[in-house]
Design a protein around this motif. Structure first.
Motif, PDB file in Angstrom:
ATOM      1  N   GLN A 248     -32.628  22.618 -12.426  1.00 53.23           N
ATOM      2  CA  GLN A 248     -32.932  21.873 -11.206  1.00 53.23           C
ATOM      3  C   GLN A 248     -34.153  22.430 -10.480  1.00 53.23           C
ATOM      4  O   GLN A 248     -34.912  21.678  -9.865  1.00 53.23           O
ATOM      5  CB  GLN A 248     -31.724  21.898 -10.257  1.00 53.23           C
ATOM      6  N   ASP A 249     -34.345  23.748 -10.537  1.00 52.50           N
ATOM      7  CA  ASP A 249     -35.357  24.386  -9.700  1.00 52.50           C
ATOM      8  C   ASP A 249     -36.624  24.803 -10.439  1.00 52.50           C
ATOM      9  O   ASP A 249     -37.630  25.096  -9.785  1.00 52.50           O
ATOM     10  CB  ASP A 249     -34.769  25.635  -9.024  1.00 52.50           C
ATOM     11  N   SER A 250     -36.576  24.879 -11.787  1.00 51.11           N
ATOM     12  CA  SER A 250     -37.716  25.459 -12.505  1.00 51.11           C
ATOM     13  C   SER A 250     -38.360  24.524 -13.517  1.00 51.11           C
ATOM     14  O   SER A 250     -39.240  24.957 -14.249  1.00 51.11           O
ATOM     15  CB  SER A 250     -37.271  26.743 -13.234  1.00 51.11           C
ATOM     16  N   MET A 251     -37.923  23.274 -13.571  1.00 46.84           N
ATOM     17  CA  MET A 251     -38.503  22.347 -14.537  1.00 46.84           C
ATOM     18  C   MET A 251     -39.110  21.147 -13.815  1.00 46.84           C
ATOM     19  O   MET A 251     -38.523  20.621 -12.865  1.00 46.84           O
ATOM     20  CB  MET A 251     -37.433  21.859 -15.533  1.00 46.84           C
ATOM     21  N   PHE A 252     -40.292  20.763 -14.264  1.00 43.75           N
ATOM     22  CA  PHE A 252     -40.921  19.581 -13.704  1.00 43.75           C
ATOM     23  C   PHE A 252     -40.121  18.330 -14.069  1.00 43.75           C
ATOM     24  O   PHE A 252     -39.545  18.236 -15.152  1.00 43.75           O
ATOM     25  CB  PHE A 252     -42.357  19.457 -14.222  1.00 43.75           C
ATOM     26  N   ARG A 253     -40.141  17.383 -13.160  1.00 43.10           N
ATOM     27  CA  ARG A 253     -39.351  16.155 -13.358  1.00 43.10           C
ATOM     28  C   ARG A 253     -40.082  15.173 -14.277  1.00 43.10           C
ATOM     29  O   ARG A 253     -40.325  14.028 -13.921  1.00 43.10           O
ATOM     30  CB  ARG A 253     -39.083  15.494 -12.016  1.00 43.10           C
ATOM     31  N   GLY A 254     -40.414  15.617 -15.453  1.00 44.89           N
ATOM     32  CA  GLY A 254     -41.037  14.751 -16.431  1.00 44.89           C
ATOM     33  C   GLY A 254     -39.992  14.159 -17.353  1.00 44.89           C
ATOM     34  O   GLY A 254     -38.775  14.299 -17.152  1.00 44.89           O
ATOM     35  N   LEU A 255     -40.443  13.512 -18.419  1.00 46.00           N
ATOM     36  CA  LEU A 255     -39.514  12.881 -19.346  1.00 46.00           C
ATOM     37  C   LEU A 255     -38.663  13.915 -20.078  1.00 46.00           C
ATOM     38  O   LEU A 255     -37.509  13.642 -20.412  1.00 46.00           O
ATOM     39  CB  LEU A 255     -40.290  12.027 -20.356  1.00 46.00           C
ATOM     40  N   GLY A 256     -39.234  15.086 -20.348  1.00 45.65           N
ATOM     41  CA  GLY A 256     -38.449  16.127 -21.010  1.00 45.65           C
ATOM     42  C   GLY A 256     -37.240  16.512 -20.185  1.00 45.65           C
ATOM     43  O   GLY A 256     -36.103  16.585 -20.680  1.00 45.65           O
ATOM     44  N   TRP A 257     -37.460  16.751 -18.892  1.00 46.97           N
ATOM     45  CA  TRP A 257     -36.352  17.097 -17.989  1.00 46.97           C
ATOM     46  C   TRP A 257     -35.360  15.945 -17.909  1.00 46.97           C
ATOM     47  O   TRP A 257     -34.149  16.151 -17.868  1.00 46.97           O
ATOM     48  CB  TRP A 257     -36.911  17.412 -16.608  1.00 46.97           C
ATOM     49  N   ARG A 258     -35.876  14.712 -17.897  1.00 46.10           N
ATOM     50  CA  ARG A 258     -34.995  13.552 -17.767  1.00 46.10           C
ATOM     51  C   ARG A 258     -34.037  13.471 -18.951  1.00 46.10           C
ATOM     52  O   ARG A 258     -32.844  13.221 -18.800  1.00 46.10           O
ATOM     53  CB  ARG A 258     -35.846  12.287 -17.691  1.00 46.10           C
ATOM     54  N   PHE A 259     -34.548  13.717 -20.173  1.00 45.48           N
ATOM     55  CA  PHE A 259     -33.680  13.667 -21.346  1.00 45.48           C
ATOM     56  C   PHE A 259     -32.687  14.830 -21.353  1.00 45.48           C
ATOM     57  O   PHE A 259     -31.556  14.677 -21.822  1.00 45.48           O
ATOM     58  CB  PHE A 259     -34.509  13.665 -22.622  1.00 45.48           C
ATOM     59  N   LEU A 260     -33.111  15.983 -20.862  1.00 40.67           N
ATOM     60  CA  LEU A 260     -32.180  17.100 -20.721  1.00 40.67           C
ATOM     61  C   LEU A 260     -31.025  16.714 -19.815  1.00 40.67           C
ATOM     62  O   LEU A 260     -29.842  16.959 -20.124  1.00 40.67           O
ATOM     63  CB  LEU A 260     -32.924  18.315 -20.157  1.00 40.67           C
ATOM     64  N   GLN A 261     -31.350  16.087 -18.689  1.00 38.28           N
ATOM     65  CA  GLN A 261     -30.316  15.678 -17.741  1.00 38.28           C
ATOM     66  C   GLN A 261     -29.428  14.582 -18.322  1.00 38.28           C
ATOM     67  O   GLN A 261     -28.209  14.574 -18.106  1.00 38.28           O
ATOM     68  CB  GLN A 261     -30.961  15.200 -16.437  1.00 38.28           C
TER      69      GLN A 261
ATOM     70  N   GLY B 140     -28.659  14.167 -21.452  1.00 42.08           N
ATOM     71  CA  GLY B 140     -27.744  14.839 -22.360  1.00 42.08           C
ATOM     72  C   GLY B 140     -26.627  15.541 -21.622  1.00 42.08           C
ATOM     73  O   GLY B 140     -25.450  15.474 -22.027  1.00 42.08           O
ATOM     74  N   ARG B 141     -26.972  16.212 -20.527  1.00 37.99           N
ATOM     75  CA  ARG B 141     -25.959  16.936 -19.754  1.00 37.99           C
ATOM     76  C   ARG B 141     -24.938  15.961 -19.154  1.00 37.99           C
ATOM     77  O   ARG B 141     -23.727  16.198 -19.220  1.00 37.99           O
ATOM     78  CB  ARG B 141     -26.618  17.742 -18.634  1.00 37.99           C
ATOM     79  N   ARG B 142     -25.419  14.872 -18.532  1.00 40.05           N
ATOM     80  CA  ARG B 142     -24.504  13.937 -17.870  1.00 40.05           C
ATOM     81  C   ARG B 142     -23.615  13.230 -18.879  1.00 40.05           C
ATOM     82  O   ARG B 142     -22.416  13.029 -18.645  1.00 40.05           O
ATOM     83  CB  ARG B 142     -25.305  12.904 -17.063  1.00 40.05           C
ATOM     84  N   LEU B 143     -24.175  12.844 -20.016  1.00 40.50           N
ATOM     85  CA  LEU B 143     -23.370  12.202 -21.053  1.00 40.50           C
ATOM     86  C   LEU B 143     -22.244  13.122 -21.508  1.00 40.50           C
ATOM     87  O   LEU B 143     -21.082  12.720 -21.612  1.00 40.50           O
ATOM     88  CB  LEU B 143     -24.257  11.847 -22.248  1.00 40.50           C
ATOM     89  N   GLU B 144     -22.607  14.370 -21.798  1.00 41.62           N
ATOM     90  CA  GLU B 144     -21.613  15.296 -22.319  1.00 41.62           C
ATOM     91  C   GLU B 144     -20.580  15.657 -21.256  1.00 41.62           C
ATOM     92  O   GLU B 144     -19.379  15.725 -21.548  1.00 41.62           O
ATOM     93  CB  GLU B 144     -22.300  16.561 -22.835  1.00 41.62           C
ATOM     94  N   LYS B 145     -21.032  15.862 -20.026  1.00 45.42           N
ATOM     95  CA  LYS B 145     -20.085  16.240 -18.975  1.00 45.42           C
ATOM     96  C   LYS B 145     -19.104  15.107 -18.700  1.00 45.42           C
ATOM     97  O   LYS B 145     -17.896  15.343 -18.515  1.00 45.42           O
ATOM     98  CB  LYS B 145     -20.842  16.623 -17.698  1.00 45.42           C
ATOM     99  N   ALA B 146     -19.598  13.878 -18.702  1.00 48.78           N
ATOM    100  CA  ALA B 146     -18.698  12.737 -18.514  1.00 48.78           C
ATOM    101  C   ALA B 146     -17.706  12.633 -19.669  1.00 48.78           C
ATOM    102  O   ALA B 146     -16.508  12.366 -19.462  1.00 48.78           O
ATOM    103  CB  ALA B 146     -19.513  11.448 -18.397  1.00 48.78           C
ATOM    104  N   GLN B 147     -18.185  12.842 -20.888  1.00 47.06           N
ATOM    105  CA  GLN B 147     -17.288  12.834 -22.049  1.00 47.06           C
ATOM    106  C   GLN B 147     -16.212  13.905 -21.916  1.00 47.06           C
ATOM    107  O   GLN B 147     -15.035  13.667 -22.210  1.00 47.06           O
ATOM    108  CB  GLN B 147     -18.105  13.086 -23.330  1.00 47.06           C
TER     109      GLN B 147
END
Length: 857
Positions: A673-686, A688-695
């Protein structure tokens, strides 16, 4: 008493570097006096004292570890070890370096002429200076590369040479690297660390800087771009081609990519279409003009070279021939690494330059020549035996170290294939001071320096990377056997002007932006890095909860115990596990729980998930901040001792052994949240995290709250679900009553103020998906967003009291099960849709027949 003397008395006894007897030494002249350019350094180290120097060494090790500076010795993720740096630099005076620099530049020029000749007219072969079989039998000579020419005068862009100081005090070349010369990035890292560890000492020593070498490299790569590919004012698209994270020097590839500002790509990130090379990215196809490769020659093109290679780009060689892409160093340049060529260097130099080289090569014999073969076999105990073509895992053989039987076996191998072997006279390297076990000790040293083609001549890196032996009498000096490196300081009389690699004021934003394009492989790895981190987090949390409940003061009902253990297997998918009707397993669950934690070969285990996350992190190393890299290193360290720690903790409070991993994953989540620019790379990381956490939330609730037991385990199941999701304390403060399934479901499913609720994940997931480039051709919502919106609406519209109703016949909450099953199904469909829309899974052309040819005759 002087100030420096007072400091010495405070720090203990003065540091002494004894002159090693009978050896050429970097510090002392043959008559025993200290060389003048070493005096300031050794006096300064003496003032520092032993304890301070030990502390500086520890600081250097911490910096290297935090930077992720590694040298990988095997393909295992946890086998990488931190790059070793000796805190005592090797010093070379400016006057002496001027002579060495001239010699290295001249040698690079000669090898460039040799490369042109071997893939051009072959005058050296026609005139008999070189035996034809010496070239044609070498695996580095690639016939498909005939007549390939780069733009400009130089074909050999990068060259490195290993050299040692002989008994006469002169430098002598013992080897050349021309295929994919490695070490320049490590030399830069060494310099960066030394400047931080000894800032004033470095500044006052007036050390020649390395930036000019890398500036020249950037200018050269830009100049090499095919002019037909570029429009007016456009910067060329330059990439660095790496074999991937399992390469032993992968850190250097990522480090140089960051330092130079070029995308780091693998073979699968590039494709050949319509006669050009393209990089596959989220924005589509981006044309590539120049490739700085770190992939070996034979692996670059599976269509024309090594047919089973998965590291190269199918069809690359044909595009190179057409002049529409430049690969440097050119494919086929590894033929110059043939150690037998060193025997013929004097003749080659006379042919092209008309004089001898300033830097001599070590005396070399080629066993393909009858006279040399006889000499080698008669004196094998005095020589260093090498293969003409280097092989992974093979080292130089010192005849004096062999037993009689080993010598005989080596003789037989040479007789069988004499053209593939060379022998060199052993030259003992000079010794240099090294910091070992709190004292200055002498170690043999080998210097590797680097040359890059400039506009007029070759520019030589001032200094380079020095390696020192493990012991004072080490003959074999290699990073692969644990040798340390040194920073190499070429001392100037006054400070140098600082240079920068930043784009000039004339560079447009569009020119700078082109280097931010991400290959689809990288965003896929970020996506899975997020998924694996959340998968491991969920597994650890449910395991901690189970350990807490099993070891509580109250004896659990058998139904509740079985429910918890079964949930471990179901949530982690380490099946069959506790889903089997195995009374012995339920009676002694510890071995199975230990396996779920620490069995790296078991898919779904904590260790397997974290190793998978580390693998993904390695693939995107250049995108991660220093703080994220530090946490990644902490996780790797924890995994190395995980099994032992958990085994010891099984007797009491085993959940505490998992706490460091939870803390590291929480730190990682915060840094995302604090050390990565909000580019497409960060968006895909997020995503992946939200998909897995919801699962994971849906799976946890489904296996803890859907089944209903006849014994009083209902409150315990809800309590365990709340405990696993860090919601138990909030629940108690908010409701101040006994656990109630309706209020519990409300908190875990539809409470938007709970960052671990299911609806919270779905809201974030929908927002992140809406920020992706649209793949829809019309105004309708993309398929991924429609799927998430469907399940989000189903969760929001669900009535908690209805979900809590128990079907007495089935002893389960049927409506809750139906909802959670729908959530899991749609989330799986969403993950597949993201993969199909944004990740590349296509292969390239291959040879029809795998010949198994290895390039040697």
């Amino acid at each position: 008493m002087s100030f420096s003397q007072q400091q010495q008395s405070d720090q203990g006894s003065p540091l002494v570097y004894p002159r090693p007897p009978g050896l050429m030494d970097e510090v002392y002249t043959p008559d025993g006096s200290m060389r003048s350019h070493w005096e300031y350094l050794l006096d300064s180290l003496n003032v520092l004292g032993t304890e301070a120097l030990n502390e500086r060494q520890r600081k250097a090790e911490r910096i290297l570890r935090d930077d992720g500076a590694t040298y990988t010795l095997s393909s295992a993720t946890l086998a990488s070890h931190t790059w070793g740096l000796d805190p005592i630099p090797l010093l070379i005076g400016s006057e002496e370096w001027s002579q060495i620099e001239t010699g290295l530049s001249e040698r690079a020029e000669l090898l460039d002429l040799l490369l042109k000749d071997l893939y051009g007219p072959r005058e050296l072969l026609r005139s008999g200076i070189l035996p034809a079989e010496l070239i044609y039998s070498h695996s580095g000579f690639l016939r498909p590369c005939q007549d390939i020419k780069l733009k400009g005068g130089n074909q050999l862009i990068l060259h490195s040479a290993d050299m040692i100081r002989g008994a006469d005090g002169n430098m002598v070349i013992i080897g050349d690297r021309t295929q994919t010369p490695s070490g320049a990035g490590y030399a830069l890292e060494n310099r960066t660390v030394m400047r931080r560890v000894f800032p004033s000492l470095f500044r006052d020593s007036h050390v020649h800087r390395l930036s000019l070498f890398f500036t020249t490299l950037r200018h050269t790569l830009t100049r090499l771009a095919p002019p037909a590919n570029l429009s007016g004012g456009e910067l060329p698209s330059i990439v660095i081609l790496t074999p991937g994270a399992y390469s032993e020097t992968y850190f250097e590839h990522t480090y140089l990519a960051n330092y130079l500002g070029y995308p780091l790509v693998q073979g699968g990130d590039l494709t050949v279409r319509n006669g050009y090379v393209w990089m596959k990215s989220l924005d589509g196809l981006t044309r590539v003009d120049v490739i700085l490769r770190r992939v070996d020659d034979n692996y670059c093109d599976p269509v024309e070279l090594k047919s089973d290679s998965r590291l190269g780009v199918p069809g690359l060689l044909e595009v190179v021939r057409s002049g529409r892409v430049v690969v440097t160093n050119p494919m086929g340049s590894s033929v110059l690494e043939n150690t037998a060529l060193m025997k013929y260097m004097p003749q080659i130099s006379q042919f092209f330059l008309g004089h001898e080289l300033q830097l001599a090569s070590v005396t070399t014999y080629w066993c393909g020549a009858a006279d040399d073969l006889a000499h080698v076999l008669a004196n094998i105990d005095k020589l260093v035996i090498k293969r003409c073509a280097r092989r992974a895992g093979e080292f130089s053989v010192f005849g004096c170290d062999l037993s009689a039987s080993e010598r005989q076996e080596l003789t037989q191998r040479i007789r069988l294939n004499p053209m593939h072997y060379t022998a060199q006279e052993y030259v003992a390297p000079s010794s240099a001071p090294s910091w070992h076990q709190g004292a200055l000790q002498s170690r043999p040293a080998v210097l590797r320096s680097f040359s890059v083609a400039g506009e007029g001549s070759y520019s030589v890196m001032p200094g380079g990377m020095t390696r020192v032996g493990v012991d004072s009498d080490s003959r074999l000096i290699s990073n692969q056997i644990g040798s340390l490196s040194k920073d190499t300081w070429v001392l100037a009389s006054e400070p140098e002007k600082q240079l920068t690699l930043q784009p000039g004021p004339g560079a447009s934003l569009s020119q700078i932006h082109q280097y931010t394009t991400l290959p689809s492989r990288m965003v896929e790895n970020l996506f899975w890095m997020g998924r694996y981190s959340e998968r491991a987090d969920a597994a650890i949390r449910v395991l901690r909860t189970v350990f807490v409940q099993l070891n509580s003061a109250v004896i659990l009902p058998k139904g509740a115990e079985r429910l918890l253990l079964r949930a471990v297997s179901e949530v982690t998918l380490t099946l069959p596990g506790f889903t089997r009707d195995n009374l012995e397993l339920l009676r002694k669950p510890e071995p199975e729980l230990l396996s779920v934690i620490s069995d790296a070969q078991r898919t779904g285990s904590v260790k397997a998930s974290l190793i998978a996350m580390l693998n993904c992190a390695e693939e995107v190393k250049e995108l991660l901040s220093a703080d994220i890299q530090r946490i990644i290193n902490d996780i790797r360290d924890e995994l190395n001792g995980l099994e032992n720690a958990v085994t010891k903790g099984m007797a009491s409070a085993p959940e505490e052994t998992l706490d460091p991993l939870i803390s590291a994953l929480l730190a990682l989540s915060g840094l995302y949240q604090d050390s990565m620019f909000r580019g497409l790379g960060w968006r895909f990381l997020q995503i992946g995290r939200r998909l897995e956490k919801a699962q994971q939330i849906a799976s946890l609730l489904r296996h803890l709250l859907v089944p209903v037991n006849v014994d009083p385990s209902e409150p315990l199941a809800l309590e365990s679900a709340l405990l696993s999701t860090e919601a138990l304390n909030t629940y108690r403060r908010r409701f101040r009553a006994e656990t109630n399934i309706v209020s519990g479901l409300g908190l875990l499913l539809i409470d938007r103020s709970n960052p671990r609720s299911l609806i919270y994940q779905l809201d974030k997931l929908f927002k992140d998906l809406s920020e992706l480039p649209s793949r829809s051709k019309g105004p309708e919502l993309p398929h991924t967003q429609r799927l998430v919106l469907e399940i989000s609406a189903a969760v929001r519209l669900a009535d908690m009291r209805t979900l809590a109703v128990v079907d007495e016949k089935l002893q389960s909450r049927v409506q809750l099960d139906k909802l959670l099953k729908q959530v899991q199904l749609r989330l799986n469909e969403t993950a597949v849709a993201v993969s199909e829309d944004f990740f590349d899974h296509t292969g390239g052309p291959q040879q029809l027949v795998n010949t198994g040819w290895n390039g040697e005759l």
